[in-house]
Design a protein around this motif. Structure first.
Motif, PDB file in Angstrom:
ATOM      1  N   HIS A   1      74.076  54.451  38.365  1.00 32.42           N
ATOM      2  CA  HIS A   1      72.739  53.602  38.464  1.00 32.42           C
ATOM      3  C   HIS A   1      72.273  54.398  37.088  1.00 32.42           C
ATOM      4  N   GLY A   2      72.460  55.925  36.628  1.00 31.42           N
ATOM      5  CA  GLY A   2      72.053  56.802  35.449  1.00 31.42           C
ATOM      6  C   GLY A   2      70.773  57.347  35.966  1.00 31.42           C
TER       7      GLY A   2
ATOM      8  N   GLY B   1      71.520  61.195  36.301  1.00 29.61           N
ATOM      9  CA  GLY B   1      71.147  62.036  34.600  1.00 29.61           C
ATOM     10  C   GLY B   1      69.953  61.795  34.567  1.00 29.61           C
ATOM     11  N   ARG B   2      68.634  60.750  34.884  1.00 35.50           N
ATOM     12  CA  ARG B   2      67.288  61.285  35.120  1.00 35.50           C
ATOM     13  C   ARG B   2      67.074  62.722  36.124  1.00 35.50           C
TER      14      ARG B   2
END
Length: 160
Positions: free
Chosen positions: A94-95, A98-99
């Motif tokens: 869900h990213g 990366g965040r």
């Protein structure tokens, strides 16, 4: 879920929760390499607490629950070693990883530390999702080390 995930600096009070999440998150890596004695699964709480005091760590919270974390530490040459990027299994893809990666890089590149010349991290050679994330963010393989039968670690790096 109805709540937003927030990212903030980790504190010493978060250490036990981070360690439990780390243990959960590294089960898959241990299964892939057939070794449940890997360091993330055997790390004592005192060692993790010392890491938090020495470097910088971030946590992602969903409400009061810590659902992801990452750690980083800069050396005197400006190399920032990023470690233990973990995301709770139910929140993967869900990213959030990366965040967190972006946030720890930002901290060391321009934020509170502003010391980074390069970022370096290690990952297992079988972690396709991890490799996709890191390569998608500009990391390139700069080293390969076979640490045990069936277990190879890749060193990835990118300029700050």
């Amino acid at each position: 879920m109805g709540m937003s995930v927030t990212i903030s600096a980790a504190s010493a009070q978060d250490a036990e929760h981070i360690l439990k999440l780390q243990y959960l998150c590294y089960q898959g890596e241990a299964e892939l390499c057939g070794d449940y004695t890997i360091e993330p699964l055997t790390q004592p709480l005192a060692d993790l607490t010392a890491e938090l005091e020495r470097g910088h760590a971030l946590v992602a919270r969903l409400g009061d629950e810590i659902v992801a974390s990452v750690r980083g530490e800069a050396d005197e040459t400006g190399t920032v070693r990023i470690t233990r990027l973990i995301v709770h299994p139910r929140l993967r893809r869900h990213g959030l990883g990366g965040r967190l990666l972006d946030a720890i890089e930002e901290h060391f590149a321009t934020g509170g530390a502003g010391v980074a010349k390069r970022f370096r991290l290690l990952t297992g050679h079988r972690g396709d999702g991890n490799l996709r994330l890191y390569r998608g963010r500009g990391y390139e393989t700069v080293g390969v080390e076979r640490v045990a039968p069936g277990r190879t670690l890749l060193t990835l790096e990118k300029a700050a």
